[in-house]
Design a protein around this motif. Structure first.
Motif, PDB file in Angstrom:
ATOM      1  N   LYS A  21       0.843  -1.206   0.000  1.00 15.29           N
ATOM      2  CA  LYS A  21       0.000   0.000   0.000  1.00 15.29           C
ATOM      3  C   LYS A  21       0.871   1.246   0.000  1.00 15.29           C
ATOM      4  CE  LYS A  21      -4.121  -1.645   2.335  1.00 15.29           C
ATOM      5  NZ  LYS A  21      -4.982  -1.455   3.505  1.00 15.29           N
ATOM      6  N   SER A  22       0.382   2.263  -0.683  1.00 14.19           N
ATOM      7  CA  SER A  22       1.084   3.547  -0.687  1.00 14.19           C
ATOM      8  C   SER A  22       0.766   4.277   0.620  1.00 14.19           C
ATOM      9  CB  SER A  22       0.623   4.386  -1.882  1.00 14.19           C
ATOM     10  OG  SER A  22      -0.729   4.773  -1.705  1.00 14.19           O
ATOM     11  N   PRO A  23       1.514   5.319   0.960  1.00 12.94           N
ATOM     12  CA  PRO A  23       1.227   6.067   2.201  1.00 12.94           C
ATOM     13  C   PRO A  23      -0.183   6.673   2.195  1.00 12.94           C
ATOM     14  CG  PRO A  23       3.368   6.694   1.315  1.00 12.94           C
ATOM     15  CD  PRO A  23       2.734   5.785   0.326  1.00 12.94           C
ATOM     16  N   ALA A  24      -0.673   7.054   1.006  1.00 12.51           N
ATOM     17  CA  ALA A  24      -2.013   7.629   0.925  1.00 12.51           C
ATOM     18  C   ALA A  24      -3.065   6.596   1.279  1.00 12.51           C
ATOM     19  CB  ALA A  24      -2.260   8.180  -0.474  1.00 12.51           C
ATOM     20  N   GLU A  25      -2.918   5.384   0.783  1.00 10.13           N
ATOM     21  CA  GLU A  25      -3.876   4.327   1.083  1.00 10.13           C
ATOM     22  C   GLU A  25      -3.796   3.943   2.554  1.00 10.13           C
ATOM     23  OE1 GLU A  25      -2.771   1.333  -1.692  1.00 10.13           O
ATOM     24  OE2 GLU A  25      -3.920   2.210  -3.338  1.00 10.13           O
ATOM     25  N   ALA A  26      -2.615   3.991   3.122  1.00 12.36           N
ATOM     26  CA  ALA A  26      -2.458   3.676   4.535  1.00 12.36           C
ATOM     27  C   ALA A  26      -3.185   4.706   5.399  1.00 12.36           C
ATOM     28  CB  ALA A  26      -0.985   3.620   4.913  1.00 12.36           C
ATOM     29  N   GLN A  27      -3.252   5.956   4.945  1.00 12.64           N
ATOM     30  CA  GLN A  27      -3.952   7.013   5.665  1.00 12.64           C
ATOM     31  C   GLN A  27      -5.447   6.994   5.376  1.00 12.64           C
ATOM     32  OE1 GLN A  27      -2.696   9.396   7.766  1.00 12.64           O
ATOM     33  NE2 GLN A  27      -0.632   8.538   7.666  1.00 12.64           N
ATOM     34  N   GLY A  28      -5.875   6.206   4.406  1.00 11.62           N
ATOM     35  CA  GLY A  28      -7.282   6.149   4.045  1.00 11.62           C
ATOM     36  C   GLY A  28      -7.682   7.290   3.122  1.00 11.62           C
ATOM     37  N   MET A  29      -6.752   7.791   2.312  1.00 14.45           N
ATOM     38  CA  MET A  29      -7.000   8.909   1.407  1.00 14.45           C
ATOM     39  C   MET A  29      -6.640   8.498  -0.013  1.00 14.45           C
ATOM     40  SD  MET A  29      -5.204  12.106   3.286  1.00 14.45           S
ATOM     41  CE  MET A  29      -4.722  11.920   4.967  1.00 14.45           C
ATOM     42  N   THR A  30      -7.149   9.298  -0.942  1.00 16.88           N
ATOM     43  CA  THR A  30      -6.719   9.095  -2.324  1.00 16.88           C
ATOM     44  C   THR A  30      -5.374   9.765  -2.496  1.00 16.88           C
ATOM     45  OG1 THR A  30      -7.779  11.115  -3.092  1.00 16.88           O
ATOM     46  CG2 THR A  30      -9.116   9.100  -3.132  1.00 16.88           C
ATOM     47  N   ARG A  31      -4.757   9.518  -3.605  1.00 21.39           N
ATOM     48  CA  ARG A  31      -3.432  10.086  -3.866  1.00 21.39           C
ATOM     49  C   ARG A  31      -3.490  11.618  -3.906  1.00 21.39           C
ATOM     50  NH1 ARG A  31       1.635   9.405  -7.283  1.00 21.39           N
ATOM     51  NH2 ARG A  31       1.941   7.479  -6.188  1.00 21.39           N
ATOM     52  N   GLU A  32      -4.535  12.185  -4.535  1.00 25.13           N
ATOM     53  CA  GLU A  32      -4.665  13.645  -4.622  1.00 25.13           C
ATOM     54  C   GLU A  32      -4.874  14.258  -3.245  1.00 25.13           C
ATOM     55  OE1 GLU A  32      -6.721  11.604  -6.505  1.00 25.13           O
ATOM     56  OE2 GLU A  32      -5.406  11.672  -8.256  1.00 25.13           O
ATOM     57  N   GLU A  33      -5.711  13.630  -2.428  1.00 20.15           N
ATOM     58  CA  GLU A  33      -5.935  14.138  -1.072  1.00 20.15           C
ATOM     59  C   GLU A  33      -4.655  14.099  -0.251  1.00 20.15           C
ATOM     60  OE1 GLU A  33      -8.978  11.519   0.304  1.00 20.15           O
ATOM     61  OE2 GLU A  33     -10.604  12.839  -0.348  1.00 20.15           O
ATOM     62  N   TYR A  34      -3.916  13.035  -0.418  1.00 21.26           N
ATOM     63  CA  TYR A  34      -2.665  12.891   0.323  1.00 21.26           C
ATOM     64  C   TYR A  34      -1.661  13.960  -0.108  1.00 21.26           C
ATOM     65  CZ  TYR A  34       1.429  10.706   2.419  1.00 21.26           C
ATOM     66  OH  TYR A  34       2.548  10.459   3.171  1.00 21.26           O
ATOM     67  N   GLU A  35      -1.560  14.229  -1.405  1.00 16.97           N
ATOM     68  CA  GLU A  35      -0.638  15.269  -1.885  1.00 16.97           C
ATOM     69  C   GLU A  35      -1.057  16.641  -1.380  1.00 16.97           C
ATOM     70  OE1 GLU A  35      -0.548  14.855  -6.113  1.00 16.97           O
ATOM     71  OE2 GLU A  35       0.643  13.017  -6.048  1.00 16.97           O
ATOM     72  N   GLU A  36      -2.359  16.916  -1.382  1.00 16.13           N
ATOM     73  CA  GLU A  36      -2.853  18.191  -0.854  1.00 16.13           C
ATOM     74  C   GLU A  36      -2.544  18.305   0.643  1.00 16.13           C
ATOM     75  OE1 GLU A  36      -4.499  21.897  -0.679  1.00 16.13           O
ATOM     76  OE2 GLU A  36      -4.062  20.730  -2.482  1.00 16.13           O
ATOM     77  N   TYR A  37      -2.728  17.216   1.367  1.00 18.40           N
ATOM     78  CA  TYR A  37      -2.425  17.190   2.789  1.00 18.40           C
ATOM     79  C   TYR A  37      -0.946  17.478   3.040  1.00 18.40           C
ATOM     80  CZ  TYR A  37      -1.710  15.180   7.447  1.00 18.40           C
ATOM     81  OH  TYR A  37      -1.351  14.979   8.756  1.00 18.40           O
ATOM     82  N   GLN A  38      -0.078  16.862   2.264  1.00 17.03           N
ATOM     83  CA  GLN A  38       1.363  17.094   2.405  1.00 17.03           C
ATOM     84  C   GLN A  38       1.708  18.542   2.084  1.00 17.03           C
ATOM     85  OE1 GLN A  38       3.730  15.129   3.627  1.00 17.03           O
ATOM     86  NE2 GLN A  38       2.196  13.564   4.061  1.00 17.03           N
ATOM     87  N   ARG A  39       1.072  19.099   1.056  1.00 17.20           N
ATOM     88  CA  ARG A  39       1.306  20.493   0.675  1.00 17.20           C
ATOM     89  C   ARG A  39       0.894  21.437   1.806  1.00 17.20           C
ATOM     90  NH1 ARG A  39      -1.840  20.779  -3.824  1.00 17.20           N
ATOM     91  NH2 ARG A  39      -0.607  19.100  -4.702  1.00 17.20           N
ATOM     92  N   GLN A  40      -0.250  21.160   2.432  1.00 16.93           N
ATOM     93  CA  GLN A  40      -0.704  21.977   3.553  1.00 16.93           C
ATOM     94  C   GLN A  40       0.253  21.891   4.735  1.00 16.93           C
ATOM     95  OE1 GLN A  40      -4.637  20.612   4.458  1.00 16.93           O
ATOM     96  NE2 GLN A  40      -5.602  21.808   2.820  1.00 16.93           N
ATOM     97  N   LEU A  41       0.766  20.701   4.989  1.00 12.33           N
ATOM     98  CA  LEU A  41       1.735  20.553   6.080  1.00 12.33           C
ATOM     99  C   LEU A  41       2.979  21.395   5.834  1.00 12.33           C
ATOM    100  CD1 LEU A  41       1.638  16.728   6.921  1.00 12.33           C
ATOM    101  CD2 LEU A  41       0.761  18.619   8.269  1.00 12.33           C
ATOM    102  N   VAL A  42       3.459  21.391   4.579  1.00  7.36           N
ATOM    103  CA  VAL A  42       4.655  22.164   4.246  1.00  7.36           C
ATOM    104  C   VAL A  42       4.374  23.653   4.391  1.00  7.36           C
ATOM    105  CG1 VAL A  42       6.190  22.774   2.346  1.00  7.36           C
ATOM    106  CG2 VAL A  42       5.641  20.385   2.766  1.00  7.36           C
ATOM    107  N   GLU A  43       3.199  24.117   3.933  1.00 10.67           N
ATOM    108  CA  GLU A  43       2.851  25.539   4.054  1.00 10.67           C
ATOM    109  C   GLU A  43       2.737  25.961   5.512  1.00 10.67           C
ATOM    110  OE1 GLU A  43      -0.722  26.131   1.828  1.00 10.67           O
ATOM    111  OE2 GLU A  43       0.258  25.767  -0.101  1.00 10.67           O
ATOM    112  N   GLU A  44       2.100  25.135   6.335  1.00 12.44           N
ATOM    113  CA  GLU A  44       1.972  25.457   7.755  1.00 12.44           C
ATOM    114  C   GLU A  44       3.339  25.518   8.428  1.00 12.44           C
ATOM    115  OE1 GLU A  44      -0.647  22.541   9.381  1.00 12.44           O
ATOM    116  OE2 GLU A  44      -2.418  23.384   8.379  1.00 12.44           O
ATOM    117  N   LYS A  45       4.214  24.621   8.057  1.00 10.68           N
ATOM    118  CA  LYS A  45       5.564  24.627   8.626  1.00 10.68           C
ATOM    119  C   LYS A  45       6.307  25.890   8.227  1.00 10.68           C
ATOM    120  CE  LYS A  45       9.790  21.894   9.003  1.00 10.68           C
ATOM    121  NZ  LYS A  45      10.606  23.043   9.195  1.00 10.68           N
TER     122      LYS A  45
END
Length: 148
Positions: A21-45
């Protein structure tokens, strides 16, 4: 062999699929949702880092102010922190008020009355009373003087 699979519940086969499983599937998200989530984490940081750098520069400005005031040697790390933010740092209102109050206290201490209040065993009220009594005596003696 079939009974062994029943006892383990077929976990051996599922472990392989979980590892794939990819990290997105492990989180229960689609690939696009996971990329958006990662982008938000980077912006918040990045925002947190910018705010932290701003606070560090404000503190460095206060320290440099006190170094100038007390004629202490400058610190290169404080200068670097101020330049890192852009060189123009506004102090928070609380710190600006604190510095202003400190400056007012210094001016008061530097005045003549402030210097007199620093002398031990000196009562300013009694000095004022003596000075006013002396002035009254001078006025009365001036009224009695025939030349005046």
């Amino acid at each position: 062999g079939g009974q062994l699979k029943n006892l383990t519940g077929g976990l051996g086969g599922e472990e392989k699929s979980e590892g794939e499983k990819s990290p997105a599937e492990a989180q229960g998200m689609t690939r696009e949702e996971y990329e958006e989530y990662q982008r938000q984490l980077v912006e918040e940081k990045m925002e947190r880092d910018a705010q932290f750098a701003q606070r560090k520069a404000e503190r460095a400005t206060v320290r440099s102010h006190f170094r100038d005031k007390y004629r202490l040697p400058k610190n290169e790390t404080d200068d670097n922190q101020i330049q890192l933010v852009g060189g123009d740092v506004e102090l928070p209102k609380e710190l600006a008020k604190m510095i202003e109050q400190d400056n007012e206290e210094e001016e008061e201490k530097n005045s003549v009355i402030g210097q007199l209040s620093n002398i031990q065993n000196l009562d300013l009220d009694s000095l004022k009373d003596k000075a006013s009594a002396t002035l009254e005596d001078l006025k009365q003696s001036a009224e009695k003087c025939s030349v005046m």
